[in-house]
Motif scaffolding. Structure first.
Motif, short mmCIF file in Angstrom:
data_model
loop_
_atom_site.label_atom_id
_atom_site.label_comp_id
_atom_site.label_asym_id
_atom_site.label_seq_id
_atom_site.Cartn_x
_atom_site.Cartn_y
_atom_site.Cartn_z
N MET A 1 0.72 -1.10 -0.17
CA MET A 1 -0.01 -0.02 0.06
C MET A 1 0.77 1.21 0.03
N ILE A 2 1.83 1.05 0.78
CA ILE A 2 2.66 2.41 1.04
C ILE A 2 3.46 2.64 -0.27
N GLU A 3 4.19 1.49 -1.09
CA GLU A 3 4.66 1.84 -2.25
C GLU A 3 3.68 2.18 -3.51
N THR A 4 2.62 1.68 -3.21
CA THR A 4 1.55 2.38 -4.18
C THR A 4 1.28 3.64 -4.20
N LEU A 5 1.35 4.29 -2.90
CA LEU A 5 1.10 5.79 -2.94
C LEU A 5 2.29 6.55 -3.24
N GLN A 6 3.65 5.70 -2.89
CA GLN A 6 4.72 6.53 -3.30
C GLN A 6 4.84 6.66 -4.72
N HIS A 7 4.34 5.77 -5.59
CA HIS A 7 4.52 5.84 -7.00
C HIS A 7 3.51 6.26 -7.71
N SER A 8 2.45 6.85 -6.83
CA SER A 8 1.18 7.45 -7.54
C SER A 8 0.72 8.53 -6.86
N ALA A 9 1.24 10.02 -7.19
CA ALA A 9 1.15 11.05 -6.56
C ALA A 9 -0.46 11.53 -6.47
N PRO A 10 -0.97 11.22 -7.72
CA PRO A 10 -2.59 11.48 -7.38
C PRO A 10 -3.36 10.85 -6.51
N LEU A 11 -3.09 9.58 -6.36
CA LEU A 11 -3.55 8.73 -5.44
C LEU A 11 -3.24 9.17 -3.94
N ALA A 12 -2.00 9.46 -3.78
CA ALA A 12 -1.50 9.85 -2.33
C ALA A 12 -2.20 11.07 -1.95
N VAL A 13 -2.23 12.01 -2.89
CA VAL A 13 -2.80 13.30 -2.53
C VAL A 13 -4.35 13.20 -2.07
N THR A 14 -5.03 12.37 -2.94
CA THR A 14 -6.44 11.89 -2.82
C THR A 14 -6.40 11.46 -1.52
N ALA A 15 -5.64 10.38 -1.09
CA ALA A 15 -5.73 9.69 0.29
C ALA A 15 -5.46 10.60 1.41
N ALA A 16 -4.46 11.54 1.21
CA ALA A 16 -4.27 12.67 2.24
C ALA A 16 -5.41 13.39 2.75
N ALA A 17 -6.03 13.79 1.25
CA ALA A 17 -7.36 14.48 1.71
C ALA A 17 -8.33 13.93 2.42
N VAL A 18 -8.76 12.61 2.02
CA VAL A 18 -9.59 11.89 2.83
C VAL A 18 -9.19 11.71 4.19
N PHE A 19 -7.97 11.54 4.47
CA PHE A 19 -7.59 11.14 5.90
C PHE A 19 -7.72 12.48 6.53
N GLY A 20 -7.38 13.74 5.74
CA GLY A 20 -7.45 15.01 6.32
C GLY A 20 -8.63 15.22 6.89
N LEU A 21 -9.80 14.94 6.05
CA LEU A 21 -11.17 15.27 6.46
C LEU A 21 -11.36 14.48 8.04
N LEU A 22 -11.00 13.39 8.02
CA LEU A 22 -11.28 12.58 9.32
C LEU A 22 -10.48 13.12 10.31
N LEU A 23 -9.23 13.69 10.10
CA LEU A 23 -8.26 14.05 11.05
C LEU A 23 -9.01 15.40 11.52
N GLY A 24 -9.58 16.26 10.51
CA GLY A 24 -10.14 17.64 10.97
C GLY A 24 -11.37 17.16 12.01
N SER A 25 -12.03 16.15 11.81
CA SER A 25 -13.23 16.10 12.56
C SER A 25 -12.66 15.74 13.87
N PHE A 26 -11.55 14.79 14.07
CA PHE A 26 -11.13 14.89 15.31
C PHE A 26 -10.45 16.02 15.99
N LEU A 27 -9.71 16.87 15.14
CA LEU A 27 -9.43 18.25 15.75
C LEU A 27 -10.49 19.01 16.17
N ASN A 28 -11.63 18.99 15.89
CA ASN A 28 -12.82 19.71 16.20
C ASN A 28 -13.05 19.10 17.63
N VAL A 29 -12.86 17.82 18.02
CA VAL A 29 -12.74 17.39 19.29
C VAL A 29 -11.83 17.84 20.39
#
Length: 283
Positions: A1-29
Motif C-alpha cells: 500500500m505504501i509503495e503504491t502511494l509512493q509511486h502514484s502522486a494523485p492517489l497519495a494526494v487524494t488519500a491524504a485529503a480523505v484522511f485530512g477530513l477524518l483528522l479534521g473531525s478529530f481536531l474539532n473534538v
C-alpha cells in the motif's frame, strides 16, 4: 500500500485529503475538549492545595462522553458525523432541535483536508510528508484553542517540540544540531522580548505558551527559519491587531492571542522555506 502511494502522486494526494477530513473531525473534538479537560484538572489541583475534596465530575476526555448537541443533548450518530458532508446535508443544523452548528466545524475539516493534501503533494508519501501532516494538525488545533481561550496547552506544544527533534534525528526537516539550537533560540528569543517588555511597561506582552510554540517550530525547522517566522508572525499580528482596533473597535487593553500568527508563520515556513530563506537572506 505504501509503495503504491509512493509511486502514484494523485492517489497519495487524494488519500491524504480523505484522511485530512477524518483528522479534521478529530481536531474539532480536540479544540473543544482539551481546554475543558485542563480546567477540570486545574480545579482538582486547586481543591487539593486547599485541602478540599476535588469537585465531583463525570469522566471527560477525548473519547467520552459521546459527541452530542450542546443545545438539546441529542447524541450525534455516525451518519450525522461524516466530515463536511453531514454539515452540508443538515444545512448546518442539529437534526433533533434545529440549533445551528457553527461553521467552524466544516472549516476546520476542510482546512485540514486541503493542507494534508498539500503536504503530501509537496513532500510525497514519505516521513517528511507524514510529519508535515502531523505538524499541520497540531498548528490548526493550537490556532483555534488560542483564539478561544488564549491558551497554548503544554500537553500539545511540548510533544510537538519533541516530535520535531525526533524527526530531525534523521534530518527530515533540518540537521539535528540546527534543530536543537532552534528549540533553544525559539524559546529564549520570545522569553527575552517578554521580559524586556514587562520591565519597560509593567505588562505581560505574551504568554509562556508562545515561547514553547516557537521553540517547537525551531525544533522542526532549525534556527535559520526563526527570523522569518518571528517577522512574519509579528507583521501579520500587528496588521490584524490594528485592524481590530480601528475597524472592529477592539479595546486596546483586550489581549490578542499571538499563537495563531506563529502557527500561520510556521505553515508558511513549512511550505515556502526556500523562498523565505532567499527573501530574508538566510539558509
Amino acid at each position: 500500500m505504501i509503495e503504491t502511494l509512493q509511486h502514484s502522486a494523485p492517489l497519495a494526494v487524494t488519500a491524504a485529503a480523505v484522511f485530512g477530513l477524518l483528522l479534521g473531525s478529530f481536531l474539532n473534538v480536540v479544540i473543544h475538549r482539551v481546554p475543558k479537560m485542563l480546567e477540570r484538572a486545574w480545579a482538582a489541583e486547586a481543591a487539593e492545595l486547599r485541602g478540599e475534596e476535588a469537585p465531583p465530575s463525570e469522566r471527560y476526555n477525548l473519547v467520552v462522553p459521546h459527541s452530542h448537541c450542546p443545545a438539546c443533548g441529542h447524541r450525534i450518530g455516525a451518519l450525522e458525523n461524516i466530515p463536511l458532508i453531514s454539515w452540508l446535508l443538515q444545512r448546518g443544523k442539529c437534526t433533533a432541535c434545529g440549533a445551528a452548528i457553527p461553521a467552524r466545524y466544516p472549516i476546520v475539516e476542510l482546512a485540514t483536508a486541503v493542507l494534508s493534501a498539500v503536504a503530501i503533494w509537496r513532500f510525497g508519501a514519505s516521513a517528511a510528508g507524514l510529519g508535515a501532516v502531523v505538524l499541520t494538525a497540531f498548528l490548526i488545533a493550537l490556532t483555534f484553542i488560542d483564539f478561544d481561550t488564549h491558551l497554548l496547552p503544554d500537553n500539545m506544544t511540548l510533544p510537538l517540540l519533541w516530535l520535531g527533534l525526533l524527526l530531525n534525528l534523521w534530518g527530515v526537516f533540518a540537521p539535528l544540531p540546527a534543530a536543537v539550537i532552534g528549540a533553544m533560540a525559539g524559546y529564549l528569543s520570545l522569553w527575552t522580548i517578554y521580559w524586556l517588555f514587562k520591565l519597560a511597561t509593567g505588562k505581560e506582552g505574551m504568554g509562556y505558551g508562545d515561547f514553547k510554540l516557537l521553540a517547537a517550530l525551531g525544533a522542526w525547522f532549525g534556527w535559520t527559519a526563526l527570523p522569518a517566522v518571528i517577522l512574519l508572525a509579528s507583521v501579520v499580528g500587528a496588521v490584524v491587531g490594528i485592524a481590530l482596533i480601528v475597524v472592529a473597535r477592539h479595546g486596546r487593553e483586550v489581549p490578542i492571542p499571538f499563537g495563531p500568527y506563529l502557527a500561520g508563520a510556521g505553515l508558511l515556513a513549512l511550505y515556502f522555506r526556500e523562498p523565505l530563506g532567499r527573501l530574508f537572506g538566510i539558509g
